[in-house]
Design a protein around this motif. Structure first.
Motif, PDB file in Angstrom:
ATOM      1  N   ASN A  23       0.832  -1.202   0.000  1.00  0.00           N
ATOM      2  CA  ASN A  23       0.000   0.000   0.000  1.00  0.00           C
ATOM      3  C   ASN A  23       0.874   1.261   0.000  1.00  0.00           C
ATOM      4  N   GLN A  24       0.174   2.372  -0.083  1.00  0.00           N
ATOM      5  CA  GLN A  24       0.827   3.673  -0.131  1.00  0.00           C
ATOM      6  C   GLN A  24       1.677   3.932   1.124  1.00  0.00           C
ATOM      7  N   ALA A  25       1.135   3.558   2.293  1.00  0.00           N
ATOM      8  CA  ALA A  25       1.836   3.799   3.551  1.00  0.00           C
ATOM      9  C   ALA A  25       3.196   3.106   3.549  1.00  0.00           C
ATOM     10  N   GLU A  26       3.225   1.875   3.076  1.00  0.00           N
ATOM     11  CA  GLU A  26       4.468   1.107   3.028  1.00  0.00           C
ATOM     12  C   GLU A  26       5.483   1.772   2.081  1.00  0.00           C
ATOM     13  N   LEU A  27       4.988   2.244   0.956  1.00  0.00           N
ATOM     14  CA  LEU A  27       5.847   2.922  -0.014  1.00  0.00           C
ATOM     15  C   LEU A  27       6.446   4.187   0.616  1.00  0.00           C
ATOM     16  N   PHE A  28       5.597   4.996   1.249  1.00  0.00           N
ATOM     17  CA  PHE A  28       6.070   6.227   1.899  1.00  0.00           C
ATOM     18  C   PHE A  28       7.091   5.921   2.991  1.00  0.00           C
ATOM     19  N   GLU A  29       6.831   4.864   3.774  1.00  0.00           N
ATOM     20  CA  GLU A  29       7.752   4.505   4.861  1.00  0.00           C
ATOM     21  C   GLU A  29       9.135   4.166   4.317  1.00  0.00           C
ATOM     22  N   GLN A  30       9.159   3.362   3.264  1.00  0.00           N
ATOM     23  CA  GLN A  30      10.438   2.945   2.688  1.00  0.00           C
ATOM     24  C   GLN A  30      11.234   4.145   2.166  1.00  0.00           C
ATOM     25  N   VAL A  31      10.565   5.022   1.408  1.00  0.00           N
ATOM     26  CA  VAL A  31      11.243   6.191   0.841  1.00  0.00           C
ATOM     27  C   VAL A  31      11.692   7.128   1.956  1.00  0.00           C
ATOM     28  N   ALA A  32      10.799   7.381   2.916  1.00  0.00           N
ATOM     29  CA  ALA A  32      11.122   8.303   4.013  1.00  0.00           C
ATOM     30  C   ALA A  32      12.278   7.772   4.857  1.00  0.00           C
ATOM     31  N   GLN A  33      12.271   6.465   5.128  1.00  0.00           N
ATOM     32  CA  GLN A  33      13.330   5.874   5.948  1.00  0.00           C
ATOM     33  C   GLN A  33      14.683   5.982   5.247  1.00  0.00           C
ATOM     34  N   LYS A  34      14.687   5.702   3.958  1.00  0.00           N
ATOM     35  CA  LYS A  34      15.924   5.774   3.183  1.00  0.00           C
ATOM     36  C   LYS A  34      16.438   7.225   3.151  1.00  0.00           C
ATOM     37  N   ALA A  35      15.528   8.166   2.914  1.00  0.00           N
ATOM     38  CA  ALA A  35      15.900   9.584   2.862  1.00  0.00           C
ATOM     39  C   ALA A  35      16.400  10.053   4.230  1.00  0.00           C
ATOM     40  N   LEU A  36      15.782   9.542   5.283  1.00  0.00           N
ATOM     41  CA  LEU A  36      16.183   9.898   6.642  1.00  0.00           C
ATOM     42  C   LEU A  36      17.575   9.337   6.950  1.00  0.00           C
ATOM     43  N   ASP A  37      17.805   8.074   6.564  1.00  0.00           N
ATOM     44  CA  ASP A  37      19.119   7.444   6.763  1.00  0.00           C
ATOM     45  C   ASP A  37      20.217   8.249   6.074  1.00  0.00           C
ATOM     46  N   LEU A  38      19.883   8.861   4.950  1.00  0.00           N
ATOM     47  CA  LEU A  38      20.864   9.643   4.188  1.00  0.00           C
ATOM     48  C   LEU A  38      20.967  11.085   4.701  1.00  0.00           C
ATOM     49  N   SER A  39      20.143  11.419   5.694  1.00  0.00           N
ATOM     50  CA  SER A  39      20.049  12.789   6.234  1.00  0.00           C
ATOM     51  C   SER A  39      19.575  13.791   5.181  1.00  0.00           C
ATOM     52  N   TRP A  40      18.710  13.325   4.289  1.00  0.00           N
ATOM     53  CA  TRP A  40      18.169  14.206   3.242  1.00  0.00           C
ATOM     54  C   TRP A  40      16.873  14.861   3.671  1.00  0.00           C
ATOM     55  N   VAL A  41      16.235  14.333   4.748  1.00  0.00           N
ATOM     56  CA  VAL A  41      14.974  14.897   5.225  1.00  0.00           C
ATOM     57  C   VAL A  41      14.979  14.964   6.750  1.00  0.00           C
ATOM     58  N   ARG A  42      14.085  15.803   7.272  1.00  0.00           N
ATOM     59  CA  ARG A  42      13.887  15.841   8.719  1.00  0.00           C
ATOM     60  C   ARG A  42      12.996  14.670   9.108  1.00  0.00           C
ATOM     61  N   ASP A  43      12.954  14.377  10.411  1.00  0.00           N
ATOM     62  CA  ASP A  43      12.174  13.200  10.801  1.00  0.00           C
ATOM     63  C   ASP A  43      10.663  13.386  10.706  1.00  0.00           C
ATOM     64  N   ASP A  44      10.182  14.603  10.411  1.00  0.00           N
ATOM     65  CA  ASP A  44       8.740  14.780  10.240  1.00  0.00           C
ATOM     66  C   ASP A  44       8.314  14.601   8.776  1.00  0.00           C
ATOM     67  N   PHE A  45       9.260  14.249   7.910  1.00  0.00           N
ATOM     68  CA  PHE A  45       8.961  14.100   6.477  1.00  0.00           C
ATOM     69  C   PHE A  45       7.840  13.084   6.217  1.00  0.00           C
ATOM     70  N   LEU A  46       7.953  11.910   6.833  1.00  0.00           N
ATOM     71  CA  LEU A  46       6.970  10.844   6.601  1.00  0.00           C
ATOM     72  C   LEU A  46       5.557  11.293   6.978  1.00  0.00           C
ATOM     73  N   GLU A  47       5.435  11.844   8.182  1.00  0.00           N
ATOM     74  CA  GLU A  47       4.134  12.277   8.667  1.00  0.00           C
ATOM     75  C   GLU A  47       3.557  13.369   7.744  1.00  0.00           C
ATOM     76  N   ARG A  48       4.407  14.290   7.312  1.00  0.00           N
ATOM     77  CA  ARG A  48       3.938  15.393   6.464  1.00  0.00           C
ATOM     78  C   ARG A  48       3.536  14.932   5.068  1.00  0.00           C
ATOM     79  N   ILE A  49       4.295  13.986   4.510  1.00  0.00           N
ATOM     80  CA  ILE A  49       3.955  13.537   3.158  1.00  0.00           C
ATOM     81  C   ILE A  49       2.641  12.753   3.197  1.00  0.00           C
TER      82      ILE A  49
END
Length: 157
Positions: A23-49
């Motif tokens: 589902n969409q939630a799983e897709l967002f989690e994967q992208v957000a987690q990867k972006a977070l690991d790379l320090s490309w986003v703040r930790d509120d990115f997932l919730e906001r998207i």
């Protein structure tokens, strides 16, 4: 002002070819987690998207495909990117034209942009790409991340 092309924002760690998400939630989690690991986003990115997608859905029904262009507020993006995800099985998004209509997306572009004007330019550039069935088919047929990236670069998107 530099030209906003897709290839300048597409970066290998956030390109996923022929993925499977239930589902969409799983897709967002994967992208957000990867972006977070790379320090490309703040930790509120997932919730906001997630919230933005609920309020302003980004699904687009094309002739033969469904696509989605989820994005969020500029301030939670530290390093700009466009994640490209092609899916083996479509993931349901809701239509940006009618939020009660489901779109089965086979390709998703998650925009992580922190310049408001770049976001608009990127959306316009992606709309152009989404109207090009040939390039779209090529992207959907790519079986590896490298193939996806080279298709984007080859077509100077």
């Amino acid at each position: 002002m530099t030209e906003t092309t897709l290839s300048s924002y597409v970066k290998e760690p956030l390109v996923f070819a022929q993925e499977n998400f239930s589902n969409q939630a799983e897709l967002f989690e994967q992208v957000a987690q990867k972006a977070l690991d790379l320090s490309w986003v703040r930790d509120d990115f997932l919730e906001r998207i997630r919230k933005r997608e609920e309020t302003f859905p980004t699904g687009i029904q094309l002739m033969n495909f469904g696509a989605a262009i989820p994005h969020t507020d500029a301030e939670c993006v530290l390093e700009e990117f466009v994640a490209v995800i092609t899916l083996q099985e479509p993931v349901v998004f809701y239509s940006m034209e009618d939020n009660s209509t489901q779109v089965k997306a086979q390709i998703v572009f998650v925009l992580g942009l922190n310049q408001p004007h770049a976001q608009l330019e990127m959306l316009q550039s992606l709309m152009g790409l989404l109207q090009n069935e040939t390039v779209l088919s090529e992207l959907l047929l790519a079986t590896t991340e490298n193939e996806l990236i080279s298709t984007i670069k080859k077509n100077q998107l």
